[in-house]
Design a protein around this motif. Structure first.
Motif, PDB file in Angstrom:
ATOM      1  N   TRP A  44       0.733  -1.110  -0.140  1.00 41.21           N
ATOM      2  CA  TRP A  44       0.079  -0.139   0.108  1.00 41.21           C
ATOM      3  C   TRP A  44       0.750   1.171   0.029  1.00 41.21           C
ATOM      4  O   TRP A  44       0.536   2.250  -0.837  1.00 41.21           O
ATOM      5  N   HIS A  65       1.018   4.255  -2.599  1.00 41.12           N
ATOM      6  CA  HIS A  65       0.641   5.393  -2.426  1.00 41.12           C
ATOM      7  C   HIS A  65       1.651   6.608  -2.870  1.00 41.12           C
ATOM      8  O   HIS A  65       1.253   7.639  -3.261  1.00 41.12           O
ATOM      9  N   TRP A  96      -6.495   6.164  -2.281  1.00 39.15           N
ATOM     10  CA  TRP A  96      -7.041   6.575  -0.798  1.00 39.15           C
ATOM     11  C   TRP A  96      -8.202   6.140  -0.346  1.00 39.15           C
ATOM     12  O   TRP A  96      -8.351   5.206   0.609  1.00 39.15           O
ATOM     13  N   LEU A 140      -2.262  14.062   1.428  1.00 39.09           N
ATOM     14  CA  LEU A 140      -1.633  12.956   0.829  1.00 39.09           C
ATOM     15  C   LEU A 140      -0.401  13.259  -0.060  1.00 39.09           C
ATOM     16  O   LEU A 140       0.645  12.620   0.126  1.00 39.09           O
ATOM     17  N   TYR A 171       2.630  11.418   1.515  1.00 30.78           N
ATOM     18  CA  TYR A 171       3.679  10.351   0.798  1.00 30.78           C
ATOM     19  C   TYR A 171       4.979  11.331   0.042  1.00 30.78           C
ATOM     20  O   TYR A 171       5.073  10.651  -1.173  1.00 30.78           O
TER      21      TYR A 171
END
Ligand code: FAD
Length: 528
Positions: A388, A392, A460, A513, A517
């Motif tokens: 994951w 991302h 997400w 995000l 990330y």
């Protein structure tokens, strides 16, 4: 038939009842029920179904007190049962008490306000009005506590936390938080009223609702949340150390202090911040993927080979890693592109990954070192967590550096990273169940993704859908409960409330995000 069950599916957080299950489910049930009798041909029922699903998600944690069901009266098998229940109009909403010893058609809600907030408050009233005999084990106390009762707890050591929601008489927040936390242990939630002057003064609470927290060690204070909303209180309390979901089906959670061991990693626990991403997780994931997962495939041909090529392209161009790792990925890509083979033995790829060619400055550690992905015991977290995390990071990199995939054949496609992930998961990801579910989600909504930003948000959203499905199941690490992420402490502005239902602010989530990330937030800590 498929046509008439289409309004609700197994993925929705409502119980789909049928003629063969409804009576049995309601009879002597340990919980109360709220059932919507609908008809799949009724336009209003169709329009209302997203609201009902949202409500189902909103009160999922209340399911040991009250469950939400649906029954489709338009389905031929259900004709008779809807007659038995005397359902004349659609939708019809019926409440059923817990522990009903005999068949009962329930209590109809006749109001025209069907907004989730109103229905949720009706649920609370219904639960609160049941007698103790009706739900001895499953009805939490919803009445306000007295100041005497609460003041006697202050400063005392205890085996668990106590949270007190202090609120105005007409507020439902306290009862909502009590119900939200009813399946958790390590914590008791009580409510008290703002009219209780003695208590309000002793606690020093100035605005309502507020939450006051008594810690097991005897310390206490007002809970400092960014917004004094139900969702913020509940999220904060669920994440307290030592607070676990009660119906957790795995072994008893061990406290973190014992030195948990993830995936054969015998080292001591490594401290980490959940607001950071760790390069050690990403590199360990790549190591596992390239040397373990893919290595079970002796040769790559056809779809497997083309998936592998796209995967290597995407990581070589977008992975924001250490020079030595990027060099390895780039070399692998050059090698794949220069070899127009229809079939590649995986050993040849392994030789390259293991740098048997002695190319200088090219290296990927062959040790598993989980940091942000550490699990409390073997088999929890680790590799799937790093998958994951990797994707991302890749979707965010693609959105932040739109030119990075130039001249690869993937540059025109905003879904390139997601499609590569989808194909990797289907063709290679060891967990087949995961692949099946992911494929269903992708088939349903991936085509709608039209930009690189939407791709970031899509992943997400789907990840949260998986979190919701897995919450409370065996694959949940009790020390890392599956929540709707990012929690309010990570991103307060991501969360809002609209008509009493929690909603995301997508613009704020996207900004978050991209920061979380982004390359600058990836920590090199614990890298070997
Ligand atoms: P993970 O869910 O792995 O998340 C890792 C980290 O990502 C979290 O710690 C958090 O920091 C962050 N995060 C959490 N949610 C989000 C979000 N919405 N957006 C961005 N970041 C987030 N397991 C099953 O048992 N059944 C399945 O069907 C299943 N399907 C899967 C499908 C895929 C594609 C993948 C990659 C994994 C799947 N898994 C499935 C594994 C499962 O989702 C978890 O990865 C695993 O249980 C480990 O959980 P975790 O607590 O480490 O958190």
């Amino acid at each position: 038939s498929a046509q008439t069950t289409r309004l609700y599916s197994e993925e929705d957080l409502v119980v789909i009842l049928t003629s063969s299950t409804i009576k049995q489910s309601l009879l002597n049930s340990s919980t109360a029920w709220l059932v919507q009798f609908y008809s799949s041909w009724c336009g209003h029922c169709i329009q209302y179904s997203p609201t009902w699903k949202a409500l189902g998600g909103d009160v999922k944690d209340w399911e040991q007190a009250m469950r939400i069901g649906v029954l489709d009266c338009a389905q031929e098998n259900n004709f008779d049962i809807c007659k038995d229940f005397g359902v004349h109009f659609y939708p019809t909403f019926r409440y059923f008490k817990a522990r009903n010893p005999a068949f009962d058609v329930g209590q109809t809600y006749r109001g025209t306000d069907r907004e989730p907030q109103t229905v949720r408050q009706l649920m609370i009233n219904f639960i609160q009005n049941q007698t103790k005999q009706e739900c001895p084990a499953t009805c939490p106390g919803l009445e306000p506590s007295s100041s005497k009762n609460i003041l006697s707890l202050i400063g005392q050591k205890s085996s668990q936390y106590t949270a007190i929601i202090v609120e105005n008489e007409d507020s439902y927040v306290g009862r909502e938080v009590i119900l939200d936390l009813m399946t958790y242990r390590g914590l008791t939630v009580k409510r008290a009223l703002s009219s209780d002057k003695l208590l309000v003064e002793k606690l020093g609470v100035k605005s309502f609702p507020s939450a006051y927290l008594l810690h097991p060690n005897g310390t206490h204070g007002i809970l400092d949340v960014q917004k004094r909303l139900r969702f913020f209180f509940s999220s904060f309390l669920k994440l307290l150390p030592g607070v676990y979901r009660k119906n957790f089906s795995g072994a008893t959670p061990e406290p973190l202090l014992k030195g948990p061991q993830g995936f054969g990693n015998l080292d001591a626990w490594k401290d980490f911040e959940k607001s950071k991403v760790y390069m050690a997780d990403l590199e360990s994931g790549l190591h596992y993927l390239l040397r373990v997962e893919l290595a079970t495939h002796q040769t790559l041909v056809g779809e497997e080979l083309s998936t592998f090529k796209d995967f290597v392209t995407v990581v070589a161009k977008l992975f924001p890693g250490r020079q030595s790792v990027v060099k390895l990925l780039e070399t692998l890509l050059e090698w794949l592109v220069s070899l127009p083979l229809k079939k590649i033995p995986y050993d040849a790829i392994l030789d390259l990954v293991n740098n048997k060619m002695r190319i200088s400055e090219m290296f990927l550690s062959d040790q598993l070192q989980w940091v942000g992905c550490q699990g409390t015991r073997v088999g929890l977290r680790g590799y799937p967590c790093s998958m994951w995390t990797l994707f991302h990071v890749l979707t965010v990199q693609a959105a932040r550096r739109p030119d990075a995939l130039a001249n690869t054949g993937l540059e025109e496609n905003p879904k390139a990273v997601l499609q590569t992930m989808r194909r990797y998961i289907v063709n290679f990801f060891g967990c087949q169940e995961c692949g099946k579910h992911f494929e269903e989600m992708a088939a349903e909504s991936l085509p709608q993704v039209k930009s690189l930003d939407e791709a970031v948000l899509w992943l997400w959203r789907k990840h949260n859908q998986v979190n919701r499905r897995l919450a409370g199941t065996m694959s949940e690490d009790p020390n890392f409960p599956k929540t709707q992420w990012p929690s309010p402490d990570l991103c307060p502005t991501c969360h809002e409330e609209q008509d009493g239902i929690h909603v995301w602010n997508d613009d704020k989530v996207l900004v978050f995000l991209k920061q979380h990330y982004g390359a600058a937030n990836i920590s090199p800590k614990h890298l070997r």
